[in-house]
Write a protein that holds these residues in place. Structure first.
Motif, PDB file in Angstrom:
ATOM      1  N   ARG A   1       0.823  -1.204   0.000  1.00 27.89           N
ATOM      2  CA  ARG A   1       0.000   0.000   0.000  1.00 27.89           C
ATOM      3  C   ARG A   1       0.865   1.265   0.000  1.00 27.89           C
ATOM      4  O   ARG A   1       0.539   2.266  -0.656  1.00 27.89           O
ATOM      5  CB  ARG A   1      -0.918  -0.028   1.220  1.00 27.89           C
ATOM      6  CG  ARG A   1      -1.962   1.074   1.227  1.00 27.89           C
ATOM      7  CD  ARG A   1      -2.824   1.018   2.486  1.00 27.89           C
ATOM      8  NE  ARG A   1      -3.448  -0.295   2.667  1.00 27.89           N
ATOM      9  CZ  ARG A   1      -3.090  -1.167   3.590  1.00 27.89           C
ATOM     10  NH1 ARG A   1      -2.096  -0.882   4.423  1.00 27.89           N
ATOM     11  NH2 ARG A   1      -3.696  -2.333   3.691  1.00 27.89           N
TER      12      ARG A   1
ATOM     13  N   ILE B   1      -9.427  -1.827  -8.156  1.00 28.46           N
ATOM     14  CA  ILE B   1      -9.262  -0.968  -6.984  1.00 28.46           C
ATOM     15  C   ILE B   1      -7.814  -1.108  -6.529  1.00 28.46           C
ATOM     16  O   ILE B   1      -7.348  -2.223  -6.224  1.00 28.46           O
ATOM     17  CB  ILE B   1     -10.226  -1.361  -5.855  1.00 28.46           C
ATOM     18  CG1 ILE B   1     -11.682  -1.229  -6.310  1.00 28.46           C
ATOM     19  CG2 ILE B   1      -9.984  -0.497  -4.624  1.00 28.46           C
ATOM     20  CD1 ILE B   1     -12.692  -1.663  -5.271  1.00 28.46           C
TER      21      ILE B   1
ATOM     22  N   GLY C   1      -7.128   2.482  -2.588  1.00 25.38           N
ATOM     23  CA  GLY C   1      -8.557   2.698  -2.631  1.00 25.38           C
ATOM     24  C   GLY C   1      -9.035   3.434  -3.861  1.00 25.38           C
ATOM     25  O   GLY C   1     -10.211   3.827  -3.939  1.00 25.38           O
TER      26      GLY C   1
ATOM     27  N   LYS D   1     -17.858   1.749  -4.671  1.00 29.48           N
ATOM     28  CA  LYS D   1     -17.718   2.553  -3.472  1.00 29.48           C
ATOM     29  C   LYS D   1     -18.003   1.725  -2.224  1.00 29.48           C
ATOM     30  O   LYS D   1     -17.293   1.851  -1.198  1.00 29.48           O
ATOM     31  CB  LYS D   1     -18.661   3.749  -3.572  1.00 29.48           C
ATOM     32  CG  LYS D   1     -18.540   4.728  -2.421  1.00 29.48           C
ATOM     33  CD  LYS D   1     -19.475   5.900  -2.606  1.00 29.48           C
ATOM     34  CE  LYS D   1     -19.370   6.875  -1.429  1.00 29.48           C
ATOM     35  NZ  LYS D   1     -20.284   8.037  -1.585  1.00 29.48           N
TER      36      LYS D   1
ATOM     37  N   VAL E   1     -15.042  -0.653  -1.682  1.00 26.74           N
ATOM     38  CA  VAL E   1     -13.852  -0.020  -1.114  1.00 26.74           C
ATOM     39  C   VAL E   1     -13.990   0.115   0.392  1.00 26.74           C
ATOM     40  O   VAL E   1     -13.027  -0.081   1.154  1.00 26.74           O
ATOM     41  CB  VAL E   1     -13.631   1.353  -1.779  1.00 26.74           C
ATOM     42  CG1 VAL E   1     -12.551   2.144  -1.036  1.00 26.74           C
ATOM     43  CG2 VAL E   1     -13.231   1.184  -3.227  1.00 26.74           C
ATOM     44  N   GLU E   2     -15.167   0.421   0.846  1.00 26.38           N
ATOM     45  CA  GLU E   2     -15.393   0.541   2.280  1.00 26.38           C
ATOM     46  C   GLU E   2     -15.205  -0.795   3.000  1.00 26.38           C
ATOM     47  O   GLU E   2     -14.825  -0.820   4.177  1.00 26.38           O
ATOM     48  CB  GLU E   2     -16.795   1.081   2.539  1.00 26.38           C
ATOM     49  CG  GLU E   2     -16.999   2.511   2.063  1.00 26.38           C
ATOM     50  CD  GLU E   2     -18.411   2.991   2.299  1.00 26.38           C
ATOM     51  OE1 GLU E   2     -19.226   2.161   2.802  1.00 26.38           O
ATOM     52  OE2 GLU E   2     -18.705   4.169   2.017  1.00 26.38           O
TER      53      GLU E   2
ATOM     54  N   GLY F   1     -12.975  -3.005   2.102  1.00 26.00           N
ATOM     55  CA  GLY F   1     -11.581  -3.428   2.004  1.00 26.00           C
ATOM     56  C   GLY F   1     -11.248  -4.181   0.734  1.00 26.00           C
ATOM     57  O   GLY F   1     -10.218  -4.876   0.699  1.00 26.00           O
TER      58      GLY F   1
ATOM     59  N   ILE G   1      -9.676  -4.816  -2.853  1.00 24.61           N
ATOM     60  CA  ILE G   1      -8.627  -4.325  -3.741  1.00 24.61           C
ATOM     61  C   ILE G   1      -8.460  -5.345  -4.859  1.00 24.61           C
ATOM     62  O   ILE G   1      -8.922  -6.499  -4.772  1.00 24.61           O
ATOM     63  CB  ILE G   1      -7.287  -4.108  -3.010  1.00 24.61           C
ATOM     64  CG1 ILE G   1      -6.743  -5.448  -2.480  1.00 24.61           C
ATOM     65  CG2 ILE G   1      -7.413  -3.082  -1.908  1.00 24.61           C
ATOM     66  CD1 ILE G   1      -5.315  -5.338  -1.981  1.00 24.61           C
TER      67      ILE G   1
END
Length: 978
Positions: free
Chosen positions: A433, A757, A761, A803, A806-807, A809, A811
């Motif tokens: 990350r 993603i 994020g 969206k 992404v909240e 987690g 990727i």
């Protein structure tokens, strides 16, 4: 003739009689008959006591010498007995015991079995008698007496008969004071067969006593045999004549002897001439005879028989039978004196022998011993049982303690290892990350640091799915198009293949990569094949096989050393995380729990609902068959216009875990539709009247009755290669869980948006395509651009769902699938367009990688991610044709050029084949590139026709219908793909 050796052996001595070793002074007769053969036993055999008989015939010869005679019946000892009892140096105990016995019995009567006569004489008279019966011609008694006075004479005798015709003389000089015991102690023990011929000539002397023989002896078998021996004519060598007489006697003994021998106290007396003759005669099967003799000895020992006379001929006959088991009755027949042995056997077998008579001391002693034995046994058994229980209890306690402690140690070790791995994984994710922008992002042009992308197209599915998929290893190799990631100058690709790729396939993709503008593609990608691929079953996921192949792992580590590298996997499983820890590389995929949650049908529905995206009418999280039937009944009653209901298993891959049920099979549905129209008319078009609880209860009752009987009969499975019947599908559905969804009416397409993603994020849209499915809703390909729905509506729905992801987690790469359909309009007009969310696939799909591949081939990959592809294409991911195995690689492409089936590099249009394995595997893919989707679909249909006409027979193909191709125009939403 001769008589049996048992004729002179009478009944055993009773306990009231004196033992055989002592003489009874009150005996009726003054003389005692003694078996003469017992006096000449070998030194290595214990001296046998004489057998005393009650009836004794008068002696034939009785001569007494004043100095050597001992009164018969007196217990007077020889003058030198005490001296000789002490024995000389080197004398054996057997010699001393025999001397003691001979001192007491020197003048006792001697019995000969075959002659049945007795002798009572002194030493000198006995020697004269031996000389008179030798059978020789010539010589005088005086010479014989002189000879015996100066020489020690040892007669060669047997235990059962005395043979005076053959004598062996020891020429050692006797001391003048030697008495009869000394003389009798010089008996030869050596067998005749063991004597050396030269020694015989030195130690044997011919004695001629014919002229002076004056003693008449009764004729016995021994004397008769000796008379038959021819006289020696050799006067010059009298010793040779005597040897010939001895040889003749041995031959006659072997021929005419009865071969009777003794078993004394359970042991055969083997040092007698009779036994030696018996062994010589039956030497051919002596091994079998030994087994019989062993049985006889055991029998005598078990019953404590002191003396038994054995018939050798019967023993030989019994041994000739070679029976595996010798009966006791057969052994009794071999005993000559059975009349004496049998009473002993009967007495031994009675209980009185053990306990004695009641009231006697023996009985009391035996009873006490028996009681003590039983008490000791009981005490010992109790102690033993107690010790066994204690030992078992101790063993159980120790075993349980070891098991518990071992489990605790293993759990602790796994906990520590899991904690270490979790820490290592968190560090990798944090590093991935943190350095994504500076080290790992391949789309950043100002990042010249070399990067390595390790592609592992593994299908880490549940085992039942992997077992049900046909040609599973090839299914893991359907994304060879990932090699186009070498488009960036600083990116190197490591592609892990489940099996070795032929050079023809590698060269084919090298040429395709050269079309995209890379001069030397072989230096920018590496194909790694796990070395242990053949050890594990074929349904193992590729990531597991790679993890268990240390050489392949080491090679990847060497390639990635000093470079920024990460892993891009396929369908996610626990194996990818373990592989990343093994390689110490981050994995560009979400956490396992997040990925597994949203890859299920129920998890995808929750994400769509959270993002305010429409979902099909249905029910989810069903795990019971009764709940399944009731839920389906409620859905049919409230949605009578839906003609097909889909059943989808939660953990699914490519819609293979799907089934459907058409409500047309329920007769009550047509009646309910009529009733609904009548209600609408009665209530002036109020549609809510049908959803009244009372109306719904009546409708559900009718539907439930028909549904229970028709569901298992009319339910259809889509993945027939995995589920052979609807009943089997329903059982697995209840075990895993799933959803019930309404198949929309008027489906015009199945749009899909491919997105990514980043670890930071950031959401990126990769491509938007329409999926091509078959009649069973299985995805077989895709087309670009999207014509079923407006592009902005598709991108907006995708960003809304992303969206939410992404909240949570999420990727990595993922695809969101939708279904587009139209609602019926009024007066025949087109209804409004609707789109509902169907599924989320959290992996790099084949449709996404195909878009990148076509964009690379068309030369537009360098324009960047934001620039859309200007061309249209349609692709069939893979088709299976077993007839391809009979076509050579070069012949197939030569035939393609002859019929103008090719890809034009100038116009960037045409048909391109995708190879995943050799043609012998029968798997092939096709990409058709054109100006429009309709043109691409036409070329794709032409490719089907080409393969159908030139490879195999037309009957081997399933029809592929591409409907309403003309409907694919420039306006969105004007066509349909099926």
């Amino acid at each position: 003739g001769s008589t049996s050796a048992s004729s002179n052996v009478k009944q055993p001595i009773k306990p009231s009689q004196p033992p055989p070793g002592k003489l009874n002074p009150k005996a009726k007769h003054a003389g005692v008959k003694v078996d003469a053969s017992l006096l000449f036993a070998a030194e290595d055999v214990h001296t046998l006591p004489p057998v005393v008989t009650s009836a004794m015939p008068p002696p034939i010869v009785s001569t007494h010498l004043a100095k050597t005679t001992t009164a018969v019946g007196d217990h007077q000892q020889h003058p030198n007995a005490t001296k000789r009892r002490r024995g000389k140096k080197g004398q054996t105990k057997a010699s001393m015991a025999r001397l003691e016995f001979l001192n007491k019995k020197v003048n006792a009567d001697m019995i000969r079995d075959r002659g049945n006569f007795g002798l009572t004489m002194t030493e000198n008279e006995y020697m004269v008698h031996l000389a008179s019966t030798s059978g020789s011609t010539g010589g005088a008694i005086s010479q014989t007496q002189g000879f015996y006075r100066s020489k020690k004479v040892t007669p060669y005798t047997s235990n059962t008969s005395f043979n005076p015709s053959t004598l062996r003389y020891d020429t050692q000089t006797l001391n003048e004071g030697a008495k009869a015991p000394t003389f009798l102690n010089t008996v030869y023990n050596t067998r005749r067969a063991d004597l050396d011929r030269e020694k015989q000539q030195q130690t044997v002397t011919m004695v001629n006593l014919d002229e002076t023989a004056s003693l008449d002896t009764p004729e016995t078998q021994s004397t008769r045999i000796s008379k038959k021996i021819p006289e020696s004519n050799s006067t010059t060598n009298p010793l040779q004549g005597e040897i010939e007489q001895i040889r003749g006697y041995l031959d006659m003994l072997d021929q005419y002897s009865l071969h009777n021998f003794l078993i004394w106290k359970g042991a055969c007396v083997t040092n007698t001439p009779e036994f030696s003759s018996f062994k010589r005669k039956y030497d051919s099967y002596w091994g079998s005879i030994l087994s019989v003799l062993d049985s006889l000895e055991k029998l005598m020992k078990s019953f404590e028989i002191p003396l038994a006379v054995i018939d050798g001929a019967k023993v030989a006959d019994l041994a000739a039978c070679d029976a595996p088991i010798i009966e006791q009755e057969d052994l009794f027949e071999c005993i000559s004196n059975l009349d004496q042995v049998l009473p002993i056997i009967e007495s031994k077998s009675s209980s009185d022998l053990i306990f004695g008579k009641k009231g006697s001391a023996k009985y009391v002693r035996s009873s006490v011993i028996k009681i003590q034995t039983w008490i000791r046994k009981e005490l010992t058994m109790r102690w033993y049982i107690r010790e066994i229980l204690r030992r078992r209890a101790a063993t159980y306690i120790q075993t349980e303690w070891r098991r518990v402690s071992s489990e605790w140690r293993v759990r602790e070790m796994l906990r520590v290892r899991e904690g270490t791995r979790r820490i290592q994984w968190d560090k990798l994710c944090e590093m991935f990350r943190s350095y994504w922008k500076t080290k790992f992002d391949p789309d950043i042009a100002d990042n010249p640091r070399p990067k390595v992308i390790v592609h592992v197209p593994s299908l880490s599915l549940e085992e039942y799915l992997r077992l049900g998929l046909p040609r599973f290893p090839i299914s893991q190799n359907l994304q060879l198009q990932r090699l186009v990631d070498i488009n960036n100058e600083d990116v190197e690709v490591v592609y892990v293949s489940p099996f070795p790729l032929d050079d023809e396939i590698v060269d084919y993709y090298k040429k395709i990569l050269q079309i995209g503008g890379i001069d030397s593609p072989s230096s920018k990608f590496t194909v790694v094949v796990p070395e242990n691929k053949d050890i594990f079953p074929s349904h193992f996921p590729l990531s597991s096989i790679l993890m268990y192949s240390p050489h392949a792992v080491h090679r990847i580590k060497q390639i990635c050393r000093g470079k920024s590298a990460y892993i891009v996997g396929g369908v996610q499983g626990w194996q990818e995380k373990r592989l990343g820890l093994e390689l110490n590389l981050p994995v560009f995929q979400p956490d396992l729990q997040v990925g597994n949650l949203y890859s299920t049908r129920g998890g995808a529905k929750r994400a769509f609902i959270s993002a305010d995206v429409s979902v099909p009418v249905g029910a989810h999280d069903i795990y019971d068959e009764e709940d399944f039937v009731i839920a389906l009944t409620k859905l049919i009653a409230s949605n009578l216009d839906v003609s097909r209901w889909m059943f989808r298993i939660d953990a699914d891959y490519n819609n293979v875990g799907c089934a459907y049920f058409d409500v047309e099979h329920l007769k009550c549905v047509a009646d309910l539709r009529k009733e609904r129209e009548q209600l609408y008319l009665i209530h002036k078009g109020d549609v809510s009247v049908w959803h009244h609880p009372d109306v719904q209860l009546l409708a559900r009752a009718k539907i439930l009755k028909d549904l229970r009987s028709m569901l298992h009969l009319k339910g259809v499975c889509c993945g027939k290669e995995m589920f052979y019947s609807f009943k089997q599908f329903l059982a697995h559905f209840m075990r895993v869980g799933g959803v019930i969804e309404a198949e929309p009416v008027g489906v015009i397409g199945r749009p899909s948006i491919n997105m990514m993603i980043t670890p930071l994020g950031e959401v990126r849209i990769e491509s938007c395509v329409d999926l091509l499915v078959d009649d069973e809703s299985t995805v077989i390909g895709s087309s670009f651009p999207v014509k079923s729905v407006p592009l902005k509506a598709l991108e907006g729905a995708g960003l809304a769902v992303s969206k939410e992801l992404v909240e949570k987690g999420m990727i990595g790469y993922y695809s969101i699938n939708f279904v587009a359909y139209r609602i019926k309009g009024e007066d025949g007009q087109k209804g409004s367009l609707r789109m509902v969310g169907m599924a989320i696939e959290p992996q790099l799909t084949t449709a996404a990688i195909t878009y990148k591949f076509v964009k690379y081939v068309c030369g537009e990959a360098s324009l960047g991610r934001g620039v859309k592809l200007s061309r249209s294409y349609a692709v069939i991911d893979a088709m299976f044709n077993p007839s391809l195995g009979s076509v050579q690689y070069g012949s197939f492409f030569k035939l393609c050029r002859m019929q103008a089936v090719s890809f034009d590099l100038e116009s960037l249009s045409g048909l391109m084949f995708l190879l995943f394995d050799t043609l012998s595997a029968g798997v092939l893919g096709m990409i058709a590139v054109g100006g429009t989707v309709a043109e691409s679909l036409e070329r794709l249909s032409g490719g089907f026709s080409f393969v159908k006409q030139n490879v195999g027979t037309p009957a081997a193909y399933n029809e592929v219908n591409l409907k309403d191709l003309d409907g694919y125009g420039d306006d969105a939403g004007e066509g349909m793909v099926s």
